[in-house]
Design an enzyme around this catalytic site. Structure first.
Site, PDB file in Angstrom:
ATOM      1  N   SER A  22      62.648   8.704   3.977  1.00 10.02           N
ATOM      2  CA  SER A  22      61.772   9.009   5.103  1.00 10.02           C
ATOM      3  C   SER A  22      61.885   7.908   6.147  1.00 10.02           C
ATOM      4  CB  SER A  22      60.325   9.132   4.622  1.00 10.02           C
ATOM      5  OG  SER A  22      59.460   9.347   5.713  1.00 10.02           O
ATOM      6  N   HIS A  47      65.718  11.663   6.424  1.00 10.00           N
ATOM      7  CA  HIS A  47      64.601  12.560   6.727  1.00 10.00           C
ATOM      8  C   HIS A  47      63.842  12.014   7.935  1.00 10.00           C
ATOM      9  CE1 HIS A  47      61.657  15.662   5.616  1.00 10.00           C
ATOM     10  NE2 HIS A  47      60.726  14.796   6.004  1.00 10.00           N
ATOM     11  N   ASP A  49      60.795  12.628  10.471  1.00  8.63           N
ATOM     12  CA  ASP A  49      59.546  13.342  10.715  1.00  8.63           C
ATOM     13  C   ASP A  49      59.214  13.306  12.203  1.00  8.63           C
ATOM     14  OD1 ASP A  49      58.619  14.103   8.032  1.00  8.63           O
ATOM     15  OD2 ASP A  49      58.526  11.945   7.679  1.00  8.63           O
ATOM     16  N   MET A  51      56.446  14.438  14.772  1.00  9.74           N
ATOM     17  CA  MET A  51      55.056  14.885  14.842  1.00  9.74           C
ATOM     18  C   MET A  51      54.589  14.828  16.291  1.00  9.74           C
ATOM     19  SD  MET A  51      53.451  12.895  11.568  1.00  9.74           S
ATOM     20  CE  MET A  51      54.439  12.585  10.083  1.00  9.74           C
ATOM     21  N   HIS A  80      62.469  17.224  10.175  1.00 11.88           N
ATOM     22  CA  HIS A  80      61.232  17.879   9.752  1.00 11.88           C
ATOM     23  C   HIS A  80      60.326  17.977  10.968  1.00 11.88           C
ATOM     24  CE1 HIS A  80      57.472  17.808   6.915  1.00 11.88           C
ATOM     25  NE2 HIS A  80      57.598  18.938   7.585  1.00 11.88           N
ATOM     26  N   MET A  82      57.193  18.816  12.565  1.00 14.11           N
ATOM     27  CA  MET A  82      55.756  19.092  12.437  1.00 14.11           C
ATOM     28  C   MET A  82      55.182  19.186  13.841  1.00 14.11           C
ATOM     29  SD  MET A  82      54.792  16.668   9.190  1.00 14.11           S
ATOM     30  CE  MET A  82      56.191  15.541   9.360  1.00 14.11           C
ATOM     31  N   MET A 151      55.713  20.726   0.952  1.00  8.60           N
ATOM     32  CA  MET A 151      54.871  19.562   1.166  1.00  8.60           C
ATOM     33  C   MET A 151      54.012  19.369  -0.082  1.00  8.60           C
ATOM     34  SD  MET A 151      55.736  18.334   4.048  1.00  8.60           S
ATOM     35  CE  MET A 151      54.515  17.020   3.920  1.00  8.60           C
ATOM     36  N   ASP A 190      58.395  16.707  -0.368  1.00  9.75           N
ATOM     37  CA  ASP A 190      58.039  15.670   0.588  1.00  9.75           C
ATOM     38  C   ASP A 190      56.575  15.296   0.384  1.00  9.75           C
ATOM     39  OD1 ASP A 190      57.681  13.984   2.708  1.00  9.75           O
ATOM     40  OD2 ASP A 190      58.102  15.473   4.264  1.00  9.75           O
TER      41      ASP A 190
END
Length: 226
Positions: A22, A47, A49, A51, A80, A82, A151, A190
């Protein structure tokens, strides 16, 4: 270990485990050394993220960070998203051939179109399911996905504890996919993928593991050892 044998009477070989650190957990001051460590250890994905502060109550990383990673390492990204309405924003990310891209079922009213757009851009589409999102949302998009991102914590923040029923959901997802003829679909997990929980998740049917503060970035031991 035969996932689903008791239900379907056949043995399916487990897919090789793959690691996806991550990147929101990286010490940016040590980014170069971290990437070299990942390359030396054969890490399969990074990975990332993304957001937006709306879909989840946090704001992290972004398109420029994706460009930076691609210019400093050949390890493929595992994006990913989000974010709300990813279907309107996918072109921003410069998706490359072979990169996984996860979008949440709740993030758009046009999830099938969004998954198709990811594939058209060269990516490998994944549908992300929050802990309480039912597996059955996959019913009409199974032909559109290469993976399912489960998740195992509520999305938005690192350092959370695993929702206790998640190993059961992993098992049920693997059984669901196999029973629908999609043994090829990967299951990524995750959230609190720790040294303690990773084996349990693996036995339940997960094969891509997002490692964060409870494993790859755990303090007190060298990252290469983690």
């Amino acid at each position: 270990y035969n996932i689903g044998k008791e239900h379907f009477g056949k043995v399916e070989p487990m897919k090789p485990s793959q690691l996806a650190p991550s990147m929101m957990c990286v010490d940016f001051a040590e980014m170069t050394d971290t990437l070299r460590c990942f390359e030396a250890q054969g890490i399969e994905y990074l990975h990332v993220d993304i957001m937006d502060g709306e879909f989840v109550s946090n704001f992290t990383l972004g398109t420029d960070f994706c460009k930076y990673l691609r210019s400093h390492t050949s390890i493929p990204l595992d994006l990913h998203l989000m974010i709300n309405r990813p279907d309107n924003k996918l072109p921003w990310f410069g998706i490359r051939e072979g990169e996984f891209v996860s979008v949440h079922w709740e993030s758009t009213p046009h999830i099938q179109r969004t998954l198709t757009m990811i594939r058209d851009l060269g990516g490998k589409p994944m549908l992300a399911l929050n802990p309480a999102t039912p597996i059955e949302v996959l019913d009409y998009v199974l032909d559109d996905v290469d993976g399912v991102l489960l998740m195992t914590v509520t999305p938005g923040f690192a350092g959370q504890k695993m929702v206790p029923c998640m190993p059961e959901k992993i098992r049920n997802t693997r059984a669901y996919l196999d029973s629908h003829g999609r043994e090829d679909v990967r299951i990524e997990v995750d959230g609190n993928v720790s040294f303690v929980h990773a084996g349990e998740m693996r036995a339940a049917g997960a094969d891509i593991f997002v490692g964060g503060t409870s494993s790859i970035f755990a303090k007190g031991t060298p990252m290469a050892e983690n």
